[in-house]
Design a protein around this motif. Structure first.
Motif, PDB file in Angstrom:
ATOM      1  N   GLY A 141       6.012  11.615  53.608  1.00  0.00           N
ATOM      2  CA  GLY A 141       7.075  11.152  54.767  1.00  0.00           C
ATOM      3  C   GLY A 141       8.365  11.048  54.286  1.00  0.00           C
ATOM      4  O   GLY A 141       9.422  10.915  54.730  1.00  0.00           O
ATOM      5  N   SER A 142       8.490  11.571  52.925  1.00  0.00           N
ATOM      6  CA  SER A 142      10.074  11.926  52.500  1.00  0.00           C
ATOM      7  C   SER A 142      10.506  12.913  52.819  1.00  0.00           C
ATOM      8  O   SER A 142       9.986  13.918  53.403  1.00  0.00           O
ATOM      9  N   ILE A 143      11.877  13.037  53.016  1.00  0.00           N
ATOM     10  CA  ILE A 143      12.567  14.261  53.316  1.00  0.00           C
ATOM     11  C   ILE A 143      13.155  14.995  51.968  1.00  0.00           C
ATOM     12  O   ILE A 143      13.734  14.493  51.370  1.00  0.00           O
ATOM     13  N   ALA A 144      12.810  16.270  52.099  1.00  0.00           N
ATOM     14  CA  ALA A 144      13.390  17.460  51.152  1.00  0.00           C
ATOM     15  C   ALA A 144      14.070  18.144  51.579  1.00  0.00           C
ATOM     16  O   ALA A 144      14.203  18.916  52.805  1.00  0.00           O
ATOM     17  N   VAL A 145      15.372  18.428  50.980  1.00  0.00           N
ATOM     18  CA  VAL A 145      16.473  19.278  51.447  1.00  0.00           C
ATOM     19  C   VAL A 145      16.905  20.293  50.313  1.00  0.00           C
ATOM     20  O   VAL A 145      17.189  19.955  49.300  1.00  0.00           O
ATOM     21  N   GLY A 146      16.622  21.574  50.809  1.00  0.00           N
ATOM     22  CA  GLY A 146      16.870  22.600  49.754  1.00  0.00           C
ATOM     23  C   GLY A 146      18.151  23.426  50.140  1.00  0.00           C
ATOM     24  O   GLY A 146      18.698  23.310  51.313  1.00  0.00           O
ATOM     25  N   PHE A 147      18.608  24.105  49.406  1.00  0.00           N
ATOM     26  CA  PHE A 147      19.824  25.146  49.523  1.00  0.00           C
ATOM     27  C   PHE A 147      19.440  26.536  49.285  1.00  0.00           C
ATOM     28  O   PHE A 147      18.371  26.872  48.544  1.00  0.00           O
ATOM     29  N   ALA A 148      20.112  27.459  49.968  1.00  0.00           N
ATOM     30  CA  ALA A 148      19.757  28.839  49.498  1.00  0.00           C
ATOM     31  C   ALA A 148      21.117  29.495  49.729  1.00  0.00           C
ATOM     32  O   ALA A 148      21.746  29.541  50.675  1.00  0.00           O
ATOM     33  N   LEU A 149      21.302  30.104  48.468  1.00  0.00           N
ATOM     34  CA  LEU A 149      22.499  31.084  48.236  1.00  0.00           C
ATOM     35  C   LEU A 149      22.062  32.495  48.271  1.00  0.00           C
ATOM     36  O   LEU A 149      21.258  32.784  47.355  1.00  0.00           O
ATOM     37  N   GLU A 150      22.696  33.262  49.181  1.00  0.00           N
ATOM     38  CA  GLU A 150      22.095  34.594  49.427  1.00  0.00           C
ATOM     39  C   GLU A 150      23.357  35.576  49.609  1.00  0.00           C
ATOM     40  O   GLU A 150      24.332  35.140  49.998  1.00  0.00           O
ATOM     41  N   THR A 151      22.971  36.747  48.954  1.00  0.00           N
ATOM     42  CA  THR A 151      24.006  37.810  49.512  1.00  0.00           C
ATOM     43  C   THR A 151      23.611  38.760  50.561  1.00  0.00           C
ATOM     44  O   THR A 151      24.623  39.423  51.016  1.00  0.00           O
ATOM     45  N   ASP A 152      22.360  38.851  50.810  1.00  0.00           N
ATOM     46  CA  ASP A 152      22.004  39.705  51.823  1.00  0.00           C
ATOM     47  C   ASP A 152      20.736  38.912  52.546  1.00  0.00           C
ATOM     48  O   ASP A 152      20.093  38.112  52.052  1.00  0.00           O
ATOM     49  N   LEU A 220      15.883  12.675  60.940  1.00  0.00           N
ATOM     50  CA  LEU A 220      14.105  12.778  60.344  1.00  0.00           C
ATOM     51  C   LEU A 220      13.588  11.500  59.794  1.00  0.00           C
ATOM     52  O   LEU A 220      12.492  11.434  60.182  1.00  0.00           O
ATOM     53  N   LEU A 221      14.622  10.691  59.090  1.00  0.00           N
ATOM     54  CA  LEU A 221      13.904   9.541  58.419  1.00  0.00           C
ATOM     55  C   LEU A 221      13.410   8.838  59.589  1.00  0.00           C
ATOM     56  O   LEU A 221      12.383   7.979  59.751  1.00  0.00           O
ATOM     57  N   ASP A 222      14.552   8.519  60.627  1.00  0.00           N
ATOM     58  CA  ASP A 222      14.036   7.595  61.803  1.00  0.00           C
ATOM     59  C   ASP A 222      12.703   8.037  62.652  1.00  0.00           C
ATOM     60  O   ASP A 222      12.022   7.284  62.868  1.00  0.00           O
ATOM     61  N   ALA A 223      12.820   9.469  62.837  1.00  0.00           N
ATOM     62  CA  ALA A 223      11.474   9.875  63.094  1.00  0.00           C
ATOM     63  C   ALA A 223      10.135   9.701  62.586  1.00  0.00           C
ATOM     64  O   ALA A 223       9.243   9.313  62.734  1.00  0.00           O
ATOM     65  N   SER A 224      10.329   9.679  61.174  1.00  0.00           N
ATOM     66  CA  SER A 224       9.222   9.617  60.261  1.00  0.00           C
ATOM     67  C   SER A 224       8.889   8.125  60.453  1.00  0.00           C
ATOM     68  O   SER A 224       7.442   7.555  60.348  1.00  0.00           O
ATOM     69  N   VAL A 225       9.852   7.287  60.458  1.00  0.00           N
ATOM     70  CA  VAL A 225       9.469   5.771  60.487  1.00  0.00           C
ATOM     71  C   VAL A 225       8.525   5.275  61.879  1.00  0.00           C
ATOM     72  O   VAL A 225       7.571   4.716  61.891  1.00  0.00           O
ATOM     73  N   LYS A 226       9.101   6.233  62.896  1.00  0.00           N
ATOM     74  CA  LYS A 226       8.357   5.976  64.280  1.00  0.00           C
ATOM     75  C   LYS A 226       6.869   6.390  64.174  1.00  0.00           C
ATOM     76  O   LYS A 226       6.372   5.455  64.717  1.00  0.00           O
ATOM     77  N   ASP A 227       6.820   7.600  63.340  1.00  0.00           N
ATOM     78  CA  ASP A 227       5.308   8.000  63.380  1.00  0.00           C
ATOM     79  C   ASP A 227       4.652   6.877  62.454  1.00  0.00           C
ATOM     80  O   ASP A 227       3.471   7.031  62.964  1.00  0.00           O
ATOM     81  N   GLU A 228       5.059   6.282  61.824  1.00  0.00           N
ATOM     82  CA  GLU A 228       4.429   5.320  60.787  1.00  0.00           C
ATOM     83  C   GLU A 228       4.152   4.152  61.753  1.00  0.00           C
ATOM     84  O   GLU A 228       3.132   3.313  61.485  1.00  0.00           O
ATOM     85  N   THR A 229       4.821   3.873  62.786  1.00  0.00           N
ATOM     86  CA  THR A 229       4.730   2.611  63.357  1.00  0.00           C
ATOM     87  C   THR A 229       3.518   2.540  64.279  1.00  0.00           C
ATOM     88  O   THR A 229       3.236   3.601  64.994  1.00  0.00           O
ATOM     89  N   PRO A 230       2.482   1.475  64.061  1.00  0.00           N
ATOM     90  CA  PRO A 230       1.200   1.435  65.113  1.00  0.00           C
ATOM     91  C   PRO A 230       1.669   1.603  66.458  1.00  0.00           C
ATOM     92  O   PRO A 230       2.624   0.810  67.031  1.00  0.00           O
ATOM     93  N   GLY A 231       0.947   2.757  67.030  1.00  0.00           N
ATOM     94  CA  GLY A 231       1.373   2.859  68.530  1.00  0.00           C
ATOM     95  C   GLY A 231       2.798   3.456  68.736  1.00  0.00           C
ATOM     96  O   GLY A 231       2.932   3.644  70.038  1.00  0.00           O
ATOM     97  N   GLY A 232       3.532   3.724  67.549  1.00  0.00           N
ATOM     98  CA  GLY A 232       4.672   4.405  67.884  1.00  0.00           C
ATOM     99  C   GLY A 232       4.621   5.945  67.815  1.00  0.00           C
ATOM    100  O   GLY A 232       3.610   6.671  67.787  1.00  0.00           O
TER     101      GLY A 232
END
Ligand code: CTP
Length: 232
Positions: A141-152, A220-232
């Motif tokens: 349920g944690s949120i992972a954020v990556g970066f991408a540095l590209e030239t093409d 996204l964190l708010d959404a994942s809390v709602k997912d974990e809420t019973p009936g939510g």
């Protein structure tokens, strides 16, 4: 002191800066990352009330106020620092420009010009992919954020990194574009979501980009809390 408290009780782990892989005691293999983007996210997350750990490669920037600052030099040190903290993190942000290769046998004495002659070969081996290797240690349920540095092929490559490394958000930037990438205080980014969303942002300061990223993490964190809420 924060402007808002949306991250109170949340732990945020951030990697930032370059890594330096020693050739000998005075020389290294590295890159031109300044660390600015990761430091901006660390400060912005703290302002929103988060408990922040910033694992940083060598940077000229002052440590952000209020965060746990973990200085490292090499990719292996950064990997260990991340691995020992990731299990507690609600959010992990991989903003570091990790050197992909390191010298196989760093010398313990300075390589002398007279010893090396007109040519010097340094054999390199691959460093671990920190985001990928530690992926299984992320909290459910944690949120992972990556970066991408590209030239093409920015979007195609960014999408591959988003899926391959299991990020919920991927911040892509084109290193060849003016005002984006290493060593500048602005950034022009496109934020991709695991849900298929693609947001092209205008040229912004790195502080503003940090706020844009955290707004999306917050949703996204708010959404994942709602997912974990019973009936939510
Ligand atoms: N990353 C990492 N460890 C590495 C290399 C990259 O954790 N050894 C993370 C970066 O912090 C970033 C993402 O993976 O969030 C993508 O990094 P990038 O340098 O763009 O891509 P690479 O995976 O190194 O691929 P390439 O250099 O071939 O484009």
């Amino acid at each position: 002191l924060g402007e808002r408290d949306s991250f109170v009780g949340r732990k945020v782990l951030i990697t930032a800066g370059p890594t330096q892989e020693p050739i000998d005691p005075v020389r290294y293999v590295g890159n031109r990352s300044s660390g600015r983007m990761g430091y901006a996210i660390a400060q912005a997350a703290w302002r929103r009330g988060a408990e922040v750990s910033l694992v940083s490669g060598p940077s000229a920037l002052a440590a952000p106020w209020g965060v746990e600052f973990v200085p490292v030099a090499t990719a292996l040190e950064m990997r260990d620092a991340v691995a020992s903290r990731l299990g507690d993190a609600d959010v992990s942000v991989y903003a570091a420009a990790v050197a992909d290769f390191r010298p196989v046998e760093p010398k313990d004495r300075k390589v002398k010009r007279t010893e090396s002659g007109p040519e010097l070969s340094v054999e390199l081996e691959a460093n671990p992919d920190i985001a990928l290797e530690t992926r299984r240690q992320r909290r459910a349920g944690s949120i992972a954020v990556g970066f991408a540095l590209e030239t093409d092929d920015l979007l195609e490559n960014a999408k591959l990194k988003l899926e391959g490394k299991g990020f919920q958000l991927l911040v892509a930037n084109d290193a060849t574009e003016e005002g984006a990438g290493f060593g500048v205080s602005t950034n022009r980014v496109t934020i991709l979501g695991a849900d298929g969303s693609v947001d092209v942002l205008p040229l912004l300061s790195k502080d503003e980009v940090a706020e844009e990223i955290l707004d999306r993490v917050e949703a996204l964190l708010d959404a994942s809390v709602k997912d974990e809420t019973p009936g939510g």
